[in-house]
Design a protein around this motif. Sequence first.
Motif, PDB file in Angstrom:
ATOM      1  N   VAL A 106      -4.712  -7.505   3.421  1.00  0.00           N
ATOM      2  CA  VAL A 106      -4.740  -6.068   3.640  1.00  0.00           C
ATOM      3  C   VAL A 106      -3.790  -5.408   2.774  1.00  0.00           C
ATOM      4  N   ALA A 107      -2.723  -5.733   3.084  1.00  0.00           N
ATOM      5  CA  ALA A 107      -1.319  -5.148   2.690  1.00  0.00           C
ATOM      6  C   ALA A 107      -1.468  -4.981   1.001  1.00  0.00           C
ATOM      7  N   GLU A 108      -1.852  -6.116   0.410  1.00  0.00           N
ATOM      8  CA  GLU A 108      -2.118  -6.115  -1.188  1.00  0.00           C
ATOM      9  C   GLU A 108      -2.922  -5.094  -1.447  1.00  0.00           C
ATOM     10  N   THR A 109      -4.049  -4.888  -0.796  1.00  0.00           N
ATOM     11  CA  THR A 109      -5.330  -4.266  -0.994  1.00  0.00           C
ATOM     12  C   THR A 109      -4.699  -2.584  -1.160  1.00  0.00           C
ATOM     13  N   LEU A 110      -4.136  -2.432   0.171  1.00  0.00           N
ATOM     14  CA  LEU A 110      -3.533  -0.893   0.257  1.00  0.00           C
ATOM     15  C   LEU A 110      -2.406  -0.654  -0.871  1.00  0.00           C
ATOM     16  N   ARG A 111      -1.812  -1.545  -1.445  1.00  0.00           N
ATOM     17  CA  ARG A 111      -0.729  -1.239  -2.508  1.00  0.00           C
ATOM     18  C   ARG A 111      -1.664  -1.129  -3.833  1.00  0.00           C
ATOM     19  N   ALA A 112      -2.775  -1.991  -3.831  1.00  0.00           N
ATOM     20  CA  ALA A 112      -3.604  -1.903  -5.113  1.00  0.00           C
ATOM     21  C   ALA A 112      -4.170  -0.576  -5.304  1.00  0.00           C
ATOM     22  N   PHE A 113      -4.760   0.250  -4.180  1.00  0.00           N
ATOM     23  CA  PHE A 113      -5.207   1.297  -4.368  1.00  0.00           C
ATOM     24  C   PHE A 113      -4.458   2.619  -3.718  1.00  0.00           C
ATOM     25  N   ASP A 114      -3.197   2.235  -3.746  1.00  0.00           N
ATOM     26  CA  ASP A 114      -2.204   3.223  -3.056  1.00  0.00           C
ATOM     27  C   ASP A 114      -2.117   4.838  -3.599  1.00  0.00           C
ATOM     28  N   GLN A 115      -2.634   4.982  -4.767  1.00  0.00           N
ATOM     29  CA  GLN A 115      -2.641   6.518  -5.266  1.00  0.00           C
ATOM     30  C   GLN A 115      -4.072   6.915  -4.843  1.00  0.00           C
ATOM     31  N   LEU A 116      -4.841   6.262  -4.867  1.00  0.00           N
ATOM     32  CA  LEU A 116      -6.195   6.580  -4.389  1.00  0.00           C
ATOM     33  C   LEU A 116      -6.051   6.895  -3.006  1.00  0.00           C
ATOM     34  N   ILE A 117      -5.550   6.171  -2.116  1.00  0.00           N
ATOM     35  CA  ILE A 117      -5.586   6.448  -0.719  1.00  0.00           C
ATOM     36  C   ILE A 117      -4.518   7.446  -0.262  1.00  0.00           C
ATOM     37  N   THR A 118      -3.390   7.619  -0.902  1.00  0.00           N
ATOM     38  CA  THR A 118      -2.374   8.755  -0.786  1.00  0.00           C
ATOM     39  C   THR A 118      -3.088   9.955  -1.227  1.00  0.00           C
ATOM     40  N   ALA A 119      -3.901  10.123  -2.439  1.00  0.00           N
ATOM     41  CA  ALA A 119      -4.382  11.468  -2.758  1.00  0.00           C
ATOM     42  C   ALA A 119      -5.730  11.658  -1.614  1.00  0.00           C
ATOM     43  N   PHE A 120      -6.241  10.767  -0.936  1.00  0.00           N
ATOM     44  CA  PHE A 120      -7.391  11.029  -0.183  1.00  0.00           C
ATOM     45  C   PHE A 120      -6.977  11.719   1.081  1.00  0.00           C
ATOM     46  N   HIS A 121      -5.854  11.399   1.562  1.00  0.00           N
ATOM     47  CA  HIS A 121      -5.287  11.642   2.917  1.00  0.00           C
ATOM     48  C   HIS A 121      -4.297  12.803   2.666  1.00  0.00           C
ATOM     49  N   THR A 122      -3.577  13.201   1.444  1.00  0.00           N
ATOM     50  CA  THR A 122      -2.821  14.196   1.533  1.00  0.00           C
ATOM     51  C   THR A 122      -3.420  15.518   1.661  1.00  0.00           C
TER      52      THR A 122
END
Length: 256
Positions: free
Chosen positions: A69-85
Amino acid sequence: MWAGTSVASDASNVNSRSFTILHALERLDLLHAKNHALKRKHKLPDEVDPPVRLVLHIVGADFREGNDVAETLRAFDQLITAFHTAPPPTAKGKPTPDHGYDELVLVMIGPNVARKLHGVEERVVFPSSSSSSGGKSVRLLYATELWEEYLAGPRYLSPSAVFCFNAGVWGYDEWLPTFQHMMCEDAALPILVTSYNEFEAVDDADAIDDMEGPWVWRWQQEPNPFASLTPRSSQNTIANRVLHENAYWQCFSMQK
């Protein structure tokens, strides 16, 4: 694009997937939730009042999407950050309405997904950063199986879009019938395929052109502005066919 997105040339493979997804969502007019019918479409079997979800199927996923899970969160970090910001306020200082989604769902699907992850479901909730953004969450799901098997399973979530990174459609007979199943599930479902270079993109397009049934190009093969600039360590032996993650992309569906 969403707030919090810092788009720059990516000299590694790390952010190519995130920026490719964000740019595709913008181009497909999926950056903002259109209506609450999405609640019914993207509902888990045991939910009474589901959130408004953006569900992305990553089909053909492997270790590059993460072995945990941690690696997946890193792989899509920019997408996830943009989503919740939260988006910045307007020029007059008023809150800016956000994209309207409550939850981003990334479903990693394919026989090369780590076996230990099969059936894993992880949800991360982000605190609300403004009264307009609300609390957002990201949900990760993993299925070490073919897409058709996931479709028939009990935890299937209908996708908003499908991403097949570096799929090699030209080299695997399984892709075309899978695409046909996807389009039968949702005629408007966009399916995006990336390729390592122009030569493979042309081969992928030729293979897709052989697919039976009605379908249309959303866009034909072209350079992806968010390709990785770092060549793969395992290179093609044919001259002038350097391999870059997501170098070219193309997108199609049964109907627009």
